[in-house]
Enzyme design. Structure first.
Site, PDB file in Angstrom:
ATOM      1  CG  HIS A 186      19.232 -20.301 -43.087  1.00  0.00           C
ATOM      2  ND1 HIS A 186      19.261 -21.192 -44.345  1.00  0.00           N
ATOM      3  CD2 HIS A 186      17.911 -20.116 -42.977  1.00  0.00           C
ATOM      4  CE1 HIS A 186      18.120 -21.389 -44.932  1.00  0.00           C
ATOM      5  NE2 HIS A 186      17.256 -20.716 -44.123  1.00  0.00           N
TER       6      HIS A 186
ATOM      7  CG  HIS B 204      15.745 -19.953 -49.226  1.00  0.00           C
ATOM      8  ND1 HIS B 204      16.802 -21.018 -49.608  1.00  0.00           N
ATOM      9  CD2 HIS B 204      15.340 -20.094 -48.090  1.00  0.00           C
ATOM     10  CE1 HIS B 204      16.753 -21.824 -48.467  1.00  0.00           C
ATOM     11  NE2 HIS B 204      15.577 -21.240 -47.308  1.00  0.00           N
TER      12      HIS B 204
ATOM     13  CB  CYS C 242      17.346 -24.792 -45.338  1.00  0.00           C
ATOM     14  SG  CYS C 242      15.965 -24.150 -45.866  1.00  0.00           S
TER      15      CYS C 242
END
Length: 404
Positions: free
Chosen positions: A328, A368, A194
């Site tokens: 995030h 995402h 990520c």
């Protein structure tokens, strides 16, 4: 201090993205301010298996909880502007078509025409997961092998060179983009999960500060086989059973998978000023750290705090100087709670007033994007600076009862 010399700062002089629900940054920003989410059911042609067979709302091995995700509908590509044979380009996996599309548009501003492409490098993040082409290659080879063993049939012709090239997952996105755009300043592709886009930007800044390049393209792309990710995150219990990404909300129960790419064009600030480039934003500092005791779904707060403190120290800023934080915010309860706890540790318990700093996550709108997630967030923030608007974040009613 904030009066850092220009030679220690990096300017963002160009940017481009292809994200779910939008084909350009104008549409991307419009979707953000109009609070439009790009979540929909995966088209049947994107899955190699029948959805009625694969989808099971009850957690089951090798099944997906649902087909809700955020996908890129269309990829427009001008092959005439690429330094690659058209037949090679057309055979490549859609991942590369996205990279070429976004890379071309990142350099489309008239100010880029004078850029020295020989000293321009590329660092891209790309997820090391099966793509459409690599999955097809596997099916073709293994399918023919099992057919031969089971039915004593002859092996079909082996995949062509173009088919093998199209199936490369990890090393080639940055290299092929550099070749396609005639960029000679070096290139490589990385996967740091990520954090990948942030790593790419940080390492691109290092190239510029060391004088090894005069401009850099940096960012991330993610376009794995969407059936693989839908089933995979279902097995990990990370996919939202409701198909709703609700970062920091009491209803948060998992992530929604997205895909796409974002690329920034970076130069040393003094060079950007001298060249009269458009400056979308200035990078003052970046902080990285190892998570140490965390994992993919349960990060450790101490690692996040170390990274943030390093970034603030490099910039010469205090947390109280900040008006907007793009988080995030994947919508996983443990991950979100850890991130809020990290921010609370960074801010401290005193000197704050309610509503002083806005936080949010573009994952609530586009899902995402894995290795492209950081690029989506950075570009959202740069657009917010341009428009002087605190952008909304979707699906928030109230925090969980145990929220820090």
């Amino acid at each position: 201090s904030k009066l850092m010399p220009n030679h220690s700062k990096i300017a963002v002089v160009g940017m481009s993205g292809l994200f779910p629900g939008s084909s350009n940054l104008r549409e991307y920003w419009q979707n953000i301010v109009s609070q439009t989410a790009a979540v929909s059911d995966a088209p049947e042609h994107r899955w190699i298996a029948d959805q009625e067979t694969i989808v099971n709302p009850i957690p089951t091995p090798d099944r997906a909880l649902h087909s809700r995700c955020c996908l890129v509908d269309k990829i427009d590509l001008d092959m005439s502007g690429l330094n690659l044979p058209p037949d090679v380009v057309s055979d490549l996996d859609p991942l590369y078509h996205i990279v070429f599309n976004v890379g071309q548009r990142a350099l489309s501003d008239p100010s880029m025409r004078t850029m020295n492409r020989e000293s321009t490098g590329v660092i891209l993040a790309a997820i090391a997961l099966p793509t459409d082409a690599s999955s097809k290659l596997t099916r073709d080879i293994l399918g023919a092998y099992y057919e031969k063993k089971l039915f004593n049939s002859s092996m079909n012709q082996l995949p062509s060179r173009n088919e093998r090239m199209a199936a490369k997952v990890t090393a080639s996105p940055a290299a092929l983009l550099a070749i396609a755009l005639g960029l000679g300043g070096g290139s490589y592709t990385l996967d740091a999960a990520c954090a990948s886009s942030i790593y790419a930007v940080k390492l691109a800044c290092d190239e510029l500060m060391a004088g090894r390049a005069d401009a850099m393209l940096a960012g991330g792309v993610s376009r794995p086989d969407c059936l693989y990710t839908q089933v995979g995150f279902s097995q990990l219990r990370a996919l939202s059973p409701s198909g709703l990404c609700a970062p920091f909300d009491h209803r948060a129960n998992g992530l929604v998978v997205g895909e796409g790419a974002g690329i920034l064009v970076l130069k040393r600030l003094e060079d950007a000023i001298t060249d009269n480039d458009p400056i979308h934003g200035v990078i003052h500092g970046i902080g990285l750290s190892n998570d140490m005791r965390g994992n993919l779904l349960a990060p450790e707060s101490n690692g996040q705090v170390r990274a943030m403190r390093a970034a603030y120290a490099a910039a010469g800023w205090q947390p109280s100087d900040i008006d907007l934080i793009e988080c995030h915010g994947a919508g996983t309860p443990v991950g979100d709670a850890t991130e809020v706890q990290s921010l609370c540790s960074l801010w401290g318990s005193k000197g704050w007033r309610p509503g002083q700093c806005a936080i949010g996550s573009v994952k609530s709108m586009v899902g995402h994007l894995l290795t492209a997630a950081g690029a989506a967030g950075m570009i959202k923030t740069l657009l917010a600076l341009k428009e002087q608007v605190l952008p909304p974040s979707l699906n928030f009613e109230r925090p969980p009862e145990n929220s820090p």
